[in-house]
Design an enzyme around this catalytic site. Structure first.
Site, PDB file in Angstrom:
ATOM      1  N   GLU A  65      -5.112   2.372  -3.627  1.00  0.00           N
ATOM      2  CA  GLU A  65      -3.652   2.448  -3.709  1.00  0.00           C
ATOM      3  C   GLU A  65      -3.000   1.140  -3.240  1.00  0.00           C
ATOM      4  O   GLU A  65      -1.800   1.119  -2.950  1.00  0.00           O
ATOM      5  CB  GLU A  65      -3.125   3.621  -2.879  1.00  0.00           C
ATOM      6  CG  GLU A  65      -3.382   3.515  -1.376  1.00  0.00           C
ATOM      7  CD  GLU A  65      -4.717   4.137  -0.971  1.00  0.00           C
ATOM      8  OE1 GLU A  65      -4.874   4.514   0.188  1.00  0.00           O
ATOM      9  OE2 GLU A  65      -5.605   4.244  -1.841  1.00  0.00           O
TER      10      GLU A  65
ATOM     11  N   ASP B 164      -3.480  10.043  -9.804  1.00  0.00           N
ATOM     12  CA  ASP B 164      -3.572   9.011 -10.849  1.00  0.00           C
ATOM     13  C   ASP B 164      -2.229   8.792 -11.523  1.00  0.00           C
ATOM     14  O   ASP B 164      -1.839   7.649 -11.816  1.00  0.00           O
ATOM     15  CB  ASP B 164      -4.619   9.410 -11.886  1.00  0.00           C
ATOM     16  CG  ASP B 164      -6.045   9.291 -11.362  1.00  0.00           C
ATOM     17  OD1 ASP B 164      -6.215   8.697 -10.278  1.00  0.00           O
ATOM     18  OD2 ASP B 164      -6.965   9.796 -12.026  1.00  0.00           O
TER      19      ASP B 164
ATOM     20  N   ASN C   2      -3.301  12.974  -2.875  1.00  0.00           N
ATOM     21  CA  ASN C   2      -4.543  13.404  -3.536  1.00  0.00           C
ATOM     22  C   ASN C   2      -5.008  14.762  -3.026  1.00  0.00           C
ATOM     23  O   ASN C   2      -5.400  15.634  -3.805  1.00  0.00           O
ATOM     24  CB  ASN C   2      -5.639  12.364  -3.314  1.00  0.00           C
ATOM     25  CG  ASN C   2      -5.596  11.261  -4.353  1.00  0.00           C
ATOM     26  OD1 ASN C   2      -5.094  11.447  -5.459  1.00  0.00           O
ATOM     27  ND2 ASN C   2      -6.119  10.099  -3.996  1.00  0.00           N
TER      28      ASN C   2
ATOM     29  N   ASP D  77       0.856  -1.183   0.000  1.00  0.00           N
ATOM     30  CA  ASP D  77       0.000   0.000   0.000  1.00  0.00           C
ATOM     31  C   ASP D  77       0.894   1.234   0.000  1.00  0.00           C
ATOM     32  O   ASP D  77       1.872   1.317   0.756  1.00  0.00           O
ATOM     33  CB  ASP D  77      -0.905  -0.022   1.241  1.00  0.00           C
ATOM     34  CG  ASP D  77      -1.884   1.129   1.256  1.00  0.00           C
ATOM     35  OD1 ASP D  77      -3.027   0.917   0.845  1.00  0.00           O
ATOM     36  OD2 ASP D  77      -1.491   2.227   1.686  1.00  0.00           O
TER      37      ASP D  77
END
Length: 984
Positions: free
Chosen positions: A898, A872, A863, A855
């Protein structure tokens, strides 16, 4: 043994309910070899599974269940002792059976065992349907298609699971389980959506294990009712034959007692098989009557006859539909005349008759279902005969079928006619052809079918009111002492979809010239039409020859014929809603100003407000071009050109989906579109041949021609408003009732108007050309042959190209369905399938397997601080880094958000730890161009251990990942039962 001692031994056997030697052999008609086998093998070893109630399970260390009691009953009849070999692992039981460490394996179906190592024992112990357990608040799951896209609980490493995954693995997400309780718990806890299993098994655990909030429904029709039976070890055929004979000796009362004990409580409020609800008495009847004897006439086509030694015909296929929905098994009795079949039925030697008129005499020994088909009786006479009715037959001979119900009625009503009985319909018909009789009394469908088969001379049929011209209703007759059978058959009849019956009629009864005058609708459908009172219709007002509105406001074209047929069949007026354009018609449909839209092609946009029936007709799309342009052999090569279309037509969506770069110019009407082609504003017009031909004639556009065909077809259906779902079912029935022949006739009727006029002009041109080039006929012929060869070569190339396109599209679809669209890595669906495959390999062969779950640390901050577009890009770059670092045997994919998963086949825990640590260092040291600074990731590692499931393996890696994050992130943790290993 002395006689006294033997007598005392017999008395001992009777007192203690033991089978005595010799008595067993006599009662079961055992051979000497079978008797010797029992003496040599007084005890046999039997499989016993831990978790498969109510059939085979272990309760407080004791093997029990329906199957166990059934076997004990068999053993008592032949004097065998049973030694149960218990295990919680079905795979180990099957391996022991094939290794001959177990002599008899119980409660198997056709998927559960490779029968090369065993001998199945017939008849089956019982037959069961696979049903579905879901949560009560979950959507209905009633058939195979409903499973697609769901998480399906499947037994780990069983033959049934392998079959299911091989067939449908790409369309479901498997959740592997080891017992029914584990599967139901996964569904109840929302870790799985559905569990397929025998209904009795699901019902037992739902009722006995306290599972709340679950429902059992549906039926896996693709595999039907499965036989549950036993198998004896392959080198002991005598054991198989002994137990088969013992099964024949089981009394119905004994079976009923077993069922009462174990299977009395149904898994849901009623037992349901594909929509058929059976009572306890009906289910008991099925158990005690495994085969039902049914008539099969030798020669009564197309209803009932023998074809290449097998029963065939409309009524035979109809009975098979009933059997598929009820669990009945029919044994067809052939080689008898109709009179003999009736006599056998009266004597109770045949259980079911069909294709049958209900008469007072037959009611003495048969109970009748409702009518399932109507037959039309007629007089058959030679072509040109002056005989029109019975008045013309005074003093003449008429052939009838021996034992037929109509013969006695005619004898009473027309004593002046001499009736001659024949044993078969074929003999009856030939008597008319050969002049032995003046006429014959016969079903027109039967007569026409036989006449075509035998290539008999032309015959004619006379339909008389005295013979009930409206039709003869045919029933199924069931022996009167079996009311349960009658109710089961009637429930099966009710469960057969109308479409399937209509397909049977079209297959077998197309010879019958009297189609039903009234559509068979359900009570709900009739109430709906009565309440509506009328239906409002929208059409394309300028689309001849398909549909149009003329100057007087009347509908013309194919649609007008369909409108008249539908109105007649449904007994309801269908009113035209006038519009000026096709787009206007669609707007009215969307606003619910019309109930139906004629000859509409389904599209995703229209599906928001319309449902669509089965197609009325399928026609290809073609290109209209100017005469000066060359023929378009491959549309793909010109798909970047400009083409005209009519605004609102379905082809627009199809073309833009298939050819994203195509330039389409939309016109309100076909005339403007075709004139744009002539003016050179566009390269061609895309539409349907008949509509283009009609428009060319109507508007005098003689310089246009058909210049190519697209690899697309138009399916013209009836669009019906989707907020009243009964409407689609009603129109589907009507379309089926109309039949393909009538639909083809309507198409040819209207398309011929265009073709004839075009043909006349072409014919004139050909004559003029022939006169002008008479001397060059030889050259013309050579050119024609060369052209034919070129066209053949083009057609072959187009076929090869189409095949390549299909293969390419299939490959693309498969890739899209299993690929994460953002990162290009395998998605969760693909990873689940790969995990299942690798897990099965590890389970079966003991190969090492590890998983790494990782992760991205603090991804939410990326973000929030830089925006989702940057996030992205980080995910894409992260995925590329994983792809570059993974080994050839590893499979990395996006697990979700993620999180990423790496499958490491043939890798133990230490190898996976080393790989994860290398990846951690590489990620921490990589400079991501999208953001300043570095990015880190946390890793959870788990490796396969015996007893694992796919769920538990992933669960351990997820727990390890959680601990890595809790310990400060940017680290690797491997989790096992005793301790966790940390690398950072």
């Amino acid at each position: 043994m002395p006689k006294l001692h033997f007598s005392l031994y017999l008395l001992f056997c009777l007192l203690f309910n033991l089978p005595a030697p010799g008595l067993v052999a006599a009662e079961l008609a055992l051979t000497s070899d079978e008797t010797a086998f029992l003496a040599a093998h007084p005890s046999i070893r039997v499989s016993s599974e831990q978790h498969w109630a109510p059939y085979d399970f272990i309760d407080n260390g004791v093997s029990t269940g329906y199957s166990v009691d059934y076997l004990q009953l068999l053993a008592s009849k032949v004097g065998l002792e049973l030694e149960f070999v218990q295990s919680a692992d079905w795979r180990k039981l099957t391996e022991a059976f094939c290794a001959r460490r177990i002599d008899l394996i119980q409660a198997i179906d056709r998927f559960s065992l490779d029968l090369d190592c065993g001998i199945p024992i017939e008849p089956p112990m019982i037959r069961e349907a696979v049903q579905f357990a879901t949560r009560t608040n979950f959507k209905p799951v009633e058939r195979l298609e409903d499973l697609f896209g769901l998480r399906v609980a499947l037994y780990f490493d069983t033959e049934t699971t392998r079959w299911f995954l091989d067939a449908y693995g790409e369309r479901v997400t498997p959740v592997f389980i080891r017992s029914p309780q584990e599967g139901l718990r996964a569904v109840a806890e929302n870790r799985a959506d559905v569990m397929p299993e025998f209904g009795s098994v699901l019902g037992y655990y739902v009722n006995h294990e306290g599972f709340s909030g679950l429902k059992i429904e549906g039926y896996l029709e693709e595999i039907g009712l499965l036989d549950i039976l036993f198998a004896a070890r392959g080198d002991w055929p005598l054991l198989a034959s002994i137990l088969a004979k013992a099964q024949q000796a089981i009394r119905p009362s004994e079976l009923a007692a077993l069922r009462e004990r174990w299977l009395k409580a149904p898994p849901v409020s009623t037992a349901r098989i594909s929509g058929v609800e059976l009572t306890a008495d009906e289910r008991a009847f099925l158990l005690t009557h495994p085969r039902i004897r049914v008539q099969n006439e030798q020669d009564y086509p197309p209803y009932d006859f023998v074809d290449n030694g097998q029963p065939a015909g409309f009524s035979i296929d109809y009975l098979r539909l009933i059997a598929a929905r009820t669990g009945l098994e029919f044994e067809f009795i052939s080689s008898l005349s109709w009179a003999e079949l009736l006599a056998r039925a009266r004597a109770g030697e045949i259980d079911v008759l069909h294709s049958l008129l209900e008469t007072p005499t037959r009611r003495e020994f048969l109970a009748f279902t409702r009518a399932y088909v109507k037959d039309y009786l007629a007089l058959v006479v030679p072509a040109g005969s002056l005989i029109q009715n019975f008045d013309d037959l005074r003093g003449k001979r008429v052939s009838v079928l021996k034992g037929g119900a109509a013969a006695s009625a005619i004898a009473r009503e027309h004593p002046e006619v001499e009736l001659v009985a024949y044993a078969s319909t074929r003999a009856l018909l030939k008597a008319v052809v050969y002049g032995e009789v003046a006429a014959g009394l016969i079903s027109q469908a039967v007569g026409t079918y036989i006449a075509e088969q035998e290539l008999l001379p032309a015959l004619e049929y006379r339909h008389l009111d005295a013979l009930d011209r409206t039709a003869r209703p045919w029933h199924i007759g069931v022996r009167k002492d079996w009311p349960e059978l009658l109710s089961i058959i009637e429930k099966g009849m009710d469960a057969i979809p109308y479409m399937e019956v209509a397909e049977l009629r079209q297959r077998w009864l197309t010879h019958n010239s009297h189609p039903p005058q009234t559509l068979i609708l359900s009570p709900a459908e009739r109430r709906y039409l009565t309440q509506k009172g009328r239906l409002r219709l929208c059409i394309d007002p300028d689309w001849m020859p398909f549909d149009a509105i003329d100057a007087d406001g009347h509908e013309i074209g194919m649609g007008s014929d369909y409108r008249a047929l539908f109105s007649s069949l449904l007994k309801i007026p269908i009113e035209l809603v006038p519009t000026r354009t096709w787009v206007g018609s669609l707007r009215k449909a969307k606003a619910r100003d019309c109930d139906i839209v004629a000859l509409a092609t389904p599209t995703p946009n229209r599906a928001h407000y319309l449902d669509f029936t089965q197609p009325l007709v399928r026609v290809p799309y073609v290109i209209a071009i100017a005469d000066r342009r060359l023929f378009i052999e491959d549309f793909d090569r010109v798909a970047d050109q400009r083409f005209a279309v009519v605004r609102g037509y379905a082809v627009i969506e199809d073309l833009r989906a298939r050819y994203p770069g195509i330039e389409l110019v939309e016109f309100p009407m076909i005339e403007q579109a075709l004139r744009a082609v002539l003016a050179g504003e566009v390269d061609g017009y895309i539409g349907l041949t008949a509509a283009i031909g009609f428009a060319i004639q109507r508007y005098g556009l003689v310089d246009l021609r058909i210049g190519g065909r697209l690899p697309l077809d138009s399916q013209l259906t009836m669009g019906v408003r989707n907020d009243e779902p009964l409407l689609r079912d009603i129109f589907n029935k009507a379309i089926t009732e109309i039949g393909p022949r009538e639909r083809d006739r309507i198409y040819r009727k209207w398309a011929a108007v265009t073709q004839e006029r075009v043909l006349d002009r072409r014919l004139l041109a050909q004559i003029l050309i022939a006169v002008a080039l008479l001397l060059g006929l030889f050259i013309f012929w050579n050119r024609r042959m060369a052209r034919a060869k070129r066209e053949t070569d083009v057609a072959l190339e187009q076929l090869a190209q189409a095949k390549r396109e299909i293969e390419t599209q299939n490959a693309r679809l498969e890739q899209l369905s299993t690929t994460d669209t953002l990162t290009g890595l395998p998605n969760r669906l693909k990873l689940d399938a790969e995990l299942a495959r690798e897990f099965a390999r590890a389970e079966r062969y003991g190969a090492p397997l590890a998983v790494i779950l990782l992760d991205i640390d603090h991804f939410k901050e990326i973000n929030d601080g830089h925006g989702h577009l940057v996030g992205d890009q980080v995910l894409i770059a992260f995925a590329r880094l994983l792809q570059a670092r993974q080994r050839a045997t590893d499979r990395a994919g996006r697990w979700g958000g993620e999180e990423f998963l790496i499958l490491c086949p043939y890798t133990n825990a230490s190898g996976a730890l080393s790989l994860a640590e290398e990846l951690r260092r590489d990620i921490a040291g990589h400079q991501f161009a999208e953001i300043p600074g570095s990015i880190t990731a946390s890793f959870g590692v788990a490796s396969y251990r015996p007893g694992d499931t796919a769920v538990s393996l992933i669960g351990r890696s997820d727990t390890a990942l959680y601990r890595a994050k809790a310990a400060g992130r940017n680290r690797v943790i491997e989790l096992d039962d005793e301790a966790s290993t940390r690398l950072d």
